[in-house]
Design a protein around this motif. Structure first.
Motif, PDB file in Angstrom:
ATOM      1  N   SER B  94       0.722  -1.153   0.144  1.00 49.08           N
ATOM      2  CA  SER B  94       0.031  -0.221   0.080  1.00 49.08           C
ATOM      3  C   SER B  94       0.797   1.370  -0.163  1.00 49.08           C
ATOM      4  CB  SER B  94      -0.930  -0.025   1.169  1.00 49.08           C
ATOM      5  OG  SER B  94      -2.051  -0.709   0.826  1.00 49.08           O
ATOM      6  N   LEU B  95       1.885   1.148   0.845  1.00 48.36           N
ATOM      7  CA  LEU B  95       2.947   2.387   0.781  1.00 48.36           C
ATOM      8  C   LEU B  95       3.550   2.649  -0.597  1.00 48.36           C
ATOM      9  CD1 LEU B  95       5.011   2.215   4.116  1.00 48.36           C
ATOM     10  CD2 LEU B  95       3.296   3.979   3.476  1.00 48.36           C
ATOM     11  N   VAL B  96       3.873   1.794  -1.225  1.00 56.07           N
ATOM     12  CA  VAL B  96       4.601   1.536  -2.409  1.00 56.07           C
ATOM     13  C   VAL B  96       3.587   2.331  -3.622  1.00 56.07           C
ATOM     14  CG1 VAL B  96       5.412   0.492  -4.550  1.00 56.07           C
ATOM     15  CG2 VAL B  96       6.173  -0.245  -1.985  1.00 56.07           C
ATOM     16  N   ILE B  97       2.221   1.782  -3.340  1.00 56.91           N
ATOM     17  CA  ILE B  97       1.385   2.085  -4.355  1.00 56.91           C
ATOM     18  C   ILE B  97       0.890   3.499  -3.957  1.00 56.91           C
ATOM     19  CG2 ILE B  97      -1.032   1.846  -5.089  1.00 56.91           C
ATOM     20  CD1 ILE B  97      -0.694  -1.069  -4.371  1.00 56.91           C
ATOM     21  N   ALA B  98       0.828   3.822  -2.931  1.00 55.09           N
ATOM     22  CA  ALA B  98       0.379   5.295  -2.615  1.00 55.09           C
ATOM     23  C   ALA B  98       1.393   6.301  -3.053  1.00 55.09           C
ATOM     24  CB  ALA B  98      -0.126   5.484  -0.870  1.00 55.09           C
ATOM     25  N   LYS B 158      -0.571  -6.772 -11.221  1.00 56.62           N
ATOM     26  CA  LYS B 158       0.562  -5.826 -11.082  1.00 56.62           C
ATOM     27  C   LYS B 158       0.417  -4.643 -10.267  1.00 56.62           C
ATOM     28  CE  LYS B 158       3.396  -8.400 -14.255  1.00 56.62           C
ATOM     29  NZ  LYS B 158       2.901  -8.262 -15.601  1.00 56.62           N
ATOM     30  N   LEU B 159       1.436  -4.467  -9.606  1.00 56.69           N
ATOM     31  CA  LEU B 159       1.323  -3.189  -8.787  1.00 56.69           C
ATOM     32  C   LEU B 159       1.437  -2.043  -9.833  1.00 56.69           C
ATOM     33  CD1 LEU B 159       3.398  -3.481  -5.854  1.00 56.69           C
ATOM     34  CD2 LEU B 159       1.232  -3.942  -6.041  1.00 56.69           C
ATOM     35  N   THR B 160       2.062  -2.044 -10.987  1.00 61.86           N
ATOM     36  CA  THR B 160       2.115  -1.010 -11.971  1.00 61.86           C
ATOM     37  C   THR B 160       0.595  -0.739 -12.499  1.00 61.86           C
ATOM     38  OG1 THR B 160       3.042  -2.770 -13.286  1.00 61.86           O
ATOM     39  CG2 THR B 160       4.491  -1.115 -12.581  1.00 61.86           C
TER      40      THR B 160
END
Lengths: 349, 296, 431
Positions: B94-98, B158-160
């Motif tokens: 979540s941190l990476v995405i945000a 994918k997170l991207t």
């Protein structure tokens, strides 16, 4: 002064320095990154050939390109696909690629619009949205007005509470409300039962959908008021005091000052907030979905959950899309006013 | 602030300036204060109740007579929340995405905001209308085609893919808010910097950028919240293996129905970083948000 | 100060963002190479396995990895209600799981649409003696598309300490005994207590009453089309008996389903449950038992008597394991299933209160006092309509919603049954 005049001179560095390094520049959010500055002289070096090609409209379009690209890809294309889907028969077999999709014309819309259940969902959504938006705006305005009248320490206290509730992730908030309104161990029942003559021990708030929506509305409003109150408060602090005082001299009461001086100045903010609230409250999903354990009963369905239900539970992706499309149209009608307002603002300069 | 002379002299956007203090003491201040405390209590209660439940023994949590202080204090619930399923994975994702969404969104959005506020070009009006319209589209309605589209371009799970999706959620708001800031920065300021020998980019970086700071913070926070909180897209577009914090907590709700105390512990853990971040930047948020709208 | 902090957050965000892109790219590469020689398989099971028999899953993994060194077995666990929604979506992608657990009522539409790969039954232990109900659910046009995993019947479980406190010594043999006993227990404990905790959305129990009264959810017509029959007199009679019992003995949340029944039971505010045979044991687990360990020594299971005078027909539930046709590793998937449904693994499942997937292992259970109740209960059972659209009825929770309406008094039994009939008829014939 027209943009075109200044453009040729500096276009290339601006584009290369900021454009190319875009994804890495997260730090730009906080402070001016030295890297952009350093990069620019180097970027400018290549000379005038490139510069000339980017004259006129090219630079603004280049600047816009990333945004437009993202919006077109992730919204434009799906929006088209949404429209296409809603005119097809599209179930599991089509989704999995075992069968081609079949064109059915307006059949999906006919089925949706001819279904009484759909209209009751629309009515419920409209009622819920109206209630939530009105409550949010009124409470938000009251809190904002209160904030300019209280002592500093109270203001800090209220701000902390508002910010804390605003920043609560929605899923967390839903969970907390579900817990507070739990029929057996919920603190809400306990607190309300302290009121003489009220016994709500073991009361289930969700058996009756009207009561259930009270809880859901409370949750939505509780989550939305801080944004509205904080923004309006910031707006209030910008209302020139001289204007208010002048009105007061003219004999206007507090209500009069608010109506004739404060409100008109705040109007753009109020319109923006109301519109955003309409969009958000009409798009309420996790609040209902999770509150009802992932499967809202028929009397809890709103347009969003209903569309989701048709698409992903009944595996009728086409009907789900048709419902979604009708929702978009409804919403566009509602917010046309906002569009006009914003466009006027956009034309000001 | 960057030590550039013109910036210091120039008037920053009005919104960024602290409001003049109201010295006049209205009558009934005590009454207003009491009301204010009441508002704080009501607004803060759910937060308090979450924390309270999180730290009391699970047995007390299901006591029909609720206890208003988490005493004796226990960390059992926190431990249980960790145990039920992987916690750091979802939080990290979540941190990476945000963070990525906000970072990319600000840069891309700022460019677009510059384009529509500093340049007159054909099609500008169409772009503005387009961006405003996009903000209207209820995102929930788009989940089916977005799912199909991401699948087509190999970005499902994918997170991207999810970052790309979230970008569209925040870009219209970001562009519009930043535009409000930029139009309020007098062009003369840039010009005088350029006369002093700055390039246009240099002028932008030294003069305009600092004045944009509140707007950037406000939009960053808005974007962060959107990305951190989003539930449905994360549920549908990512597998269990890549689930985000809200989905993690959502699962928890359905599968462990009545284990409220550990659930509140999990909820507290998820909320803490955001609340702290918010409290730290809150003053800037407010000024940032209004500047975009009021001063448009 | 603040500015610095914000800057720090920004920088941190940037670093993390870059790191994310890096790890993502790697993930993509392994995905590509997986097509040729699978390095991993993904197994989707429901939370039952995660909560109750993780060691059996582990054993199957180990057995497979021993044969194929370097292989990893990934697991995803889903709640029953979420699993198919997610499965439908994933089947559209190239990320389909290699093994998926399907309820025996869920198989048919997937088999009709060709979502599952055909399996060679001879590769699985005891396939000659698979329980008929499970075998049927995994067969379509004489081909096998799934492997029976386990079955479960439902039994009544109550606390003998609570019964004894109300003056009840023995477990009831008839429905009249049962209601008399429950009346006494209810009276003794007051109306904040449930003599029988029976969540209203648990449609398996309600439909058992329907079956007991001679009714059915739906019946096939002469043209092969199914028609819902809940509003027929027999079914209505069964629903009324169910509602009476609920009204008298159920004093908990009337909007819940059976998913967390064992947790609620563990809280000690009810005397009896009627559910899957593992639920009593799960409630007595120290993690769930909030009564200070009273459940462990006092739980007794018995065959639930029905109002008709016979045992209440039990829903013969169960699970199959299937391999999606889009799986990239069908052979490994099938090997994993073989390991997980072998005789030894099934023994483990029996130990957790389930019925095995085959008759050979089922036979001795009736003689064992511990498993007698569940094995006997399985003899009188009912099953859902084997109609193409049945899964839609389940997924749309038609029965659950109707039952909740009845339980909360929102609709009369007759009205709710009629409404459910209409809703079921709309979907039951469409795959």
């Amino acid at each position: 002064m027209s943009a075109a005049q200044t453009t040729p001179e500096q276009s290339t560095p601006g584009q290369t320095a900021t454009g190319r390094t875009a994804p890495e520049h997260t730090a730009a959010a906080a402070a001016p990154p030295p890297r952009t500055a350093k990069a620019s002289p180097a970027g400018r070096a290549p000379g005038s050939g490139l510069r000339r090609r980017l004259t006129g409209a090219a630079l603004p379009w280049t600047l816009l390109a990333p945004t437009l690209l993202v919006l077109l890809l992730v919204l434009g294309y799906p929006l088209t696909r949404l429209v296409v889907l809603s005119f097809q028969r599209f179930g599991q077999s089509q989704l999995w690629g075992f069968q081609p999709a079949e064109w059915v014309g307006f059949d999906n819309f006919a089925a949706v619009l001819g279904d009484g259940v759909f209209w009751s969902v629309v009515l419920r959504t409209v009622l819920f949205t109206t209630g939530a938006v009105v409550l949010t705006m009124v409470l938000g305005m009251l809190v904002a007005l209160l904030l300019v009248r209280v002592s500093t320490w109270v203001k800090t206290l209220v701000n902390i509470a508002l910010v804390a509730s605003w920043s609560m992730p929605i899923v967390v908030a839903v969970t907390v409300f579900k817990w507070m309104f739990d029929s057996d161990y919920g603190v809400a029942n306990w607190l309300l039962s302290r009121i003489p003559g009220v016994d709500l021990t073991g009361h289930n708030w969700f058996t009756n959908s009207t009561q259930g929506f009270l809880v859901i509305t409370a949750l939505v409003v509780w989550g939305a008021v801080p944004f509205v109150a904080i923004t309006l408060h910031a707006g209030l602090t910008q209302v020139p005091r001289e204007l208010e005082e002048a009105a007061r001299m003219d004999g206007a009461g507090a209500a009069g000052v608010f109506r004739h001086v404060t409100l008109p100045i705040l109007k753009p903010v109020v319109v923006m907030l109301t519109t955003l609230s309409v969009i958000w409250d009409m798009g309420v999903f996790p609040q209902v979905f999770l509150m009802r354990g992932g499967h809202p009963e028929p009397e809890y369905q709103l347009l969003t959950t209903y569309s989701y239900d048709r698409a992903f539970v009944a595996n009728d992706y086409a009907t789900g899309s048709a419902i979604a499309l009708v929702t978009v149209l409804l919403l566009l009608g509602v917010v046309a006013v906002y569009m006009r307002q914003m466009l006027t603002i956009g034309e000001v300069e | 602030m960057t030590p550039t002379a013109p910036a210091a002299e120039a008037a920053p956007p009005a919104a960024a300036r602290p409001a003049p203090a109201r010295r006049r003491r209205p009558r009934g201040r005590a009454l207003y204060n009491a009301l204010g405390v009441l508002v704080a209590l009501v607004a803060g209660f759910p937060v308090y109740w979450m924390v309270n439940t999180a730290f009391k023994p699970a047995k007390d949590a299901i006591d029909p007579d609720p206890k208003f202080l988490p005493w004796p204090m226990t960390l059992d619930n926190v431990r249980r929340a960790f145990q039920i399923s992987d916690f750091w994975g979802p939080i990290g994702r979540s941190l990476v995405i945000a963070a990525s969404t906000v970072g990319i969104g600000l840069v891309v959005g700022l460019l677009a905001a510059l384009a529509i506020s500093r340049f007159a070009f054909r099609g500008r009006r169409a772009v503005i209308v387009g961006i405003l319209t996009v903000q209207m589209v209820p995102l929930i309605a788009m989940i089916i085609p977005v799912f199909l589209m991401l699948n087509d371009i190999g970005q499902y799970d994918k997170l991207t893919g999810i970052i790309l999706t979230y970008l569209t959620f925040i870009l219209p708001f970001t562009v519009w808010t930043l535009r409000g800031f930029i139009v309020n920065i007098p062009r003369e300021l840039e010009e005088s910097a350029m006369v002093d020998g700055c390039s246009r980019t240099g002028a932008f970086v030294r003069v305009v950028f600092p004045l944009l700071a509140p707007g950037l913070v406000a939009t960053a926070v808005y974007g962060f919240i959107q990305a951190w909180n989003e539930y449905l897209y994360a549920l549908m577009l990512l597998s269990k293996e890549h689930q985000t914090a809200p989905v993690w907590l959502g699962n928890f709700t359905t599968q462990h129905g009545t284990e409220y105390a550990p659930m509140m512990a999990g909820a507290t853990l998820m909320a803490v970083p955001v609340v702290v971040f918010f409290l730290l930047v809150q003053r800037r948020i407010a000024s940032g948000l209004t500047a975009g709208a009021v001063k448009g | 100060m603040k500015r610095q902090l914000i800057a720090a957050v920004g920088v941190a965000a940037m670093v993390v963002g870059v790191a994310a892109c890096g790890s993502d790219a790697k993930g993509g590469k392994t995905g590509d190479s997986a097509g040729k020689s699978p390095k991993s398989i993904t197994v989707w099971l429901t939370v039952d396995a995660q909560n109750n028999w993780p060691e059996l899953v582990k054993a199957a993994d180990d057995a497979l990895v021993a044969k194929h060194p370097g292989l990893t077995v990934k697991h995803e666990y889903y709640a029953w209600t979420d699993k198919n929604t997610k499965l439908d979506a994933v089947l559209a992608t190239d990320k389909a799981p290699d093994v998926v657990e399907m309820g025996n009522t869920e198989m048919l539409p997937y088999m009709i649409k060709g979502a599952f790969a055909e399996l060679d039954a001879s590769k699985f232990e005891n396939s000659g003696a698979w329980l008929d109900g499970l075998k049927l659910s995994a067969t379509y046009q004489d081909k096998t598309y799934g492997v029976p995993y386990y079955a479960g019947s439902r039994v009544a479980t109550w606390r003998k300490d609570v019964a004894a406190a109300a003056g009840v010594k023995d477990v009831p043999k008839t429905y009249a005994d049962l209601t008399a006993d429950l009346d006494r227990i209810q009276k003794k404990n007051g109306d904040k207590f449930s003599a029988w905790y029976q969540p209203s959305r648990d449609w398996y129990t309600a439909m058992s009453f329907v079956a007991d009264a001679g009714g059915a959810i739906a019946k096939p017509g002469s043209d092969g089309k199914w028609k819902s029959s809940l509003s027929e007199p027999a079914a209505v009679q069964g629903l009324k008996a169910w509602k009476d019992a609920l009204g008298k003995y159920m004093h908990g949340d009337l909007t819940k389903d059976e998913a967390d029944r064992y947790i609620v039971y563990g809280q000690g505010k009810s005397a009896m449950i009627y559910g899957a045979s593992w639920e009593g044991g799960a409630a007595a687990d120290p993690k769930q038992d909030k009564t200070g360990g009273k459940l462990k020594d006092n739980l007794v299971s018995f065959v639930m008597p029905g109002p008709s005078g016979k045992a209440l027909p039990t829903f013969l539930g169960g699970s199959d394991l299937a391999v999606p046709v889009k799986s990239q590793a069908k052979d490994l998937a099938s090997e994993w299933i073989a390991a997980f449904t072998g005789t030894k693994s099934e023994e483990g499942l029996i130990g957790k209160g389930n019925l095995p997937n085959n008759k050979t292992q089922l036979a001795p259970l009736k003689a064992d006092p511990k498993t007698e109740a569940t094995a006997t209960a399985a003899e009188i059972s009912w099953f859902v309509p084997t109609a193409p659209g049945w899964l839609q009825v389940e997924k749309q929770q038609v029965l659950q919603n109707a039952l909740q309406d009845i339980a909360t008094g929102k609709k009369s039994v007759e009205d709710a049954a009629k409404a459910a009939d209409t809703a079921i008829d709309q979907v039951i014939n469409n795959a």
